[in-house]
Design an enzyme around this catalytic site. Sequence first.
Site, short mmCIF file in Angstrom:
data_model
loop_
_atom_site.label_atom_id
_atom_site.label_comp_id
_atom_site.label_asym_id
_atom_site.label_seq_id
_atom_site.Cartn_x
_atom_site.Cartn_y
_atom_site.Cartn_z
N ARG A 199 32.00 68.58 80.59
CA ARG A 199 31.00 69.59 80.93
C ARG A 199 29.93 69.72 79.86
O ARG A 199 29.05 70.55 79.99
CB ARG A 199 31.69 70.94 81.09
CG ARG A 199 31.81 71.39 82.55
CD ARG A 199 32.59 72.66 82.50
NE ARG A 199 32.44 73.58 83.56
CZ ARG A 199 33.36 73.79 84.51
NH1 ARG A 199 34.40 73.02 84.60
NH2 ARG A 199 33.19 74.77 85.37
N ARG A 255 34.27 84.13 97.97
CA ARG A 255 35.58 83.47 97.91
C ARG A 255 36.69 84.49 97.64
O ARG A 255 36.56 85.36 96.78
CB ARG A 255 35.54 82.43 96.79
CG ARG A 255 36.82 81.66 96.61
CD ARG A 255 36.59 80.37 95.89
NE ARG A 255 36.19 80.54 94.50
CZ ARG A 255 35.98 79.52 93.68
NH1 ARG A 255 36.08 78.28 94.11
NH2 ARG A 255 35.63 79.73 92.42
N ARG A 306 38.40 85.96 92.14
CA ARG A 306 38.46 85.52 90.75
C ARG A 306 37.50 86.36 89.92
O ARG A 306 36.40 86.65 90.37
CB ARG A 306 38.04 84.04 90.66
CG ARG A 306 39.19 83.08 90.72
CD ARG A 306 38.75 81.65 90.82
NE ARG A 306 37.85 81.19 89.77
CZ ARG A 306 37.45 79.93 89.63
NH1 ARG A 306 37.90 79.01 90.45
NH2 ARG A 306 36.63 79.59 88.67
P1 AMP Z 1 36.08 75.81 87.02
O1 AMP Z 1 37.21 76.24 87.87
O2 AMP Z 1 35.98 74.31 86.87
O3 AMP Z 1 34.76 76.42 87.43
O4 AMP Z 1 36.37 76.35 85.53
C1 AMP Z 1 36.54 77.72 85.28
C2 AMP Z 1 36.25 78.03 83.81
O5 AMP Z 1 37.13 77.28 82.98
C3 AMP Z 1 34.86 77.65 83.34
O6 AMP Z 1 33.90 78.65 83.64
C4 AMP Z 1 35.10 77.52 81.83
O7 AMP Z 1 35.23 78.77 81.21
C5 AMP Z 1 36.47 76.87 81.79
N1 AMP Z 1 36.37 75.39 81.79
C6 AMP Z 1 36.79 74.54 82.77
N2 AMP Z 1 36.54 73.27 82.43
C7 AMP Z 1 35.93 73.30 81.22
C8 AMP Z 1 35.39 72.31 80.34
N3 AMP Z 1 35.43 71.00 80.65
N4 AMP Z 1 34.82 72.72 79.18
C9 AMP Z 1 34.76 74.02 78.85
N5 AMP Z 1 35.23 75.00 79.63
C10 AMP Z 1 35.82 74.67 80.81
#
Ligand code: AMP
Length: 217
Positions: free
Chosen positions: A88, A127, A160
């Site tokens: 990311r 959601r 969430r």
């Molecule tokens: P997601 O479900 O992929 O939207 O991830 C939810 C949250 O997890 C994000 O908003 C970040 O706080 C954290 N997160 C997930 N993947 C990453 C990553 N590759 N780098 C940093 N934070 C992450």
Amino acid sequence: MNIMLLGAPGSGKGTQAAMISGRYGIPHISTGDILRQAVTDGTGLGLKAKGYMDRGELVPDEIIIGVVEECLQEKDCERGFILDGFPRTVAQAESLEKSLKGMGRSLNVVLNIEVEDEEIIRRLTGRRICERCGRIFHLLFDPSKKGEVCEVCGGDLYQRVDDTEETVRRRLEVYKEQTAPLIDFYERRGLLRNVQGEKSAADVFEHIQGALEGIRG
Ligand code: AMP
């Protein structure tokens, strides 16, 4: 096949990753899911990550990079993997490239799922998730037939904490600042395939299958 899914939060990466995983028999690695599980389990990783996640910020690179490296060493990743939500940042992408190289491997393709901001906000703020069985509903597009509770198991539905409108907007800003530069990063490496994400999950998946044909893993 070593696949990475790129796209804003709410672009449908998780849904498509699960479909690709089912179709091609390769594991789905979702850093968001791993971190949420760690928060639920109250592990050291979860304690470190929770504040960032609740605010819609990224967890620091050094925390998440180690987590993914461990996953990639697992035996079930030998035949391939689908990365969803990682990398990311450019630093994460560089580190991934290095780790894979050390294992004699590399990414075969990066699928970039494109969805407009307003559609993302509609998708994420509506959601709702069943706290008991994990089934995902949507207030407008896929409501539970039982209203406030899950139509499958009767569990309560929750939102969430990072799906409120304010936090979704913050997540989109973070995406643009820190993650969107990866589009260029992978374009330059010839790995990027753009996928129009504002269609049904089945239609998007069909497009993805077309894009994956002819890619050798
Ligand atoms: P997601 O479900 O992929 O939207 O991830 C939810 C949250 O997890 C994000 O908003 C970040 O706080 C954290 N997160 C997930 N993947 C990453 C990553 N590759 N780098 C940093 N934070 C992450």
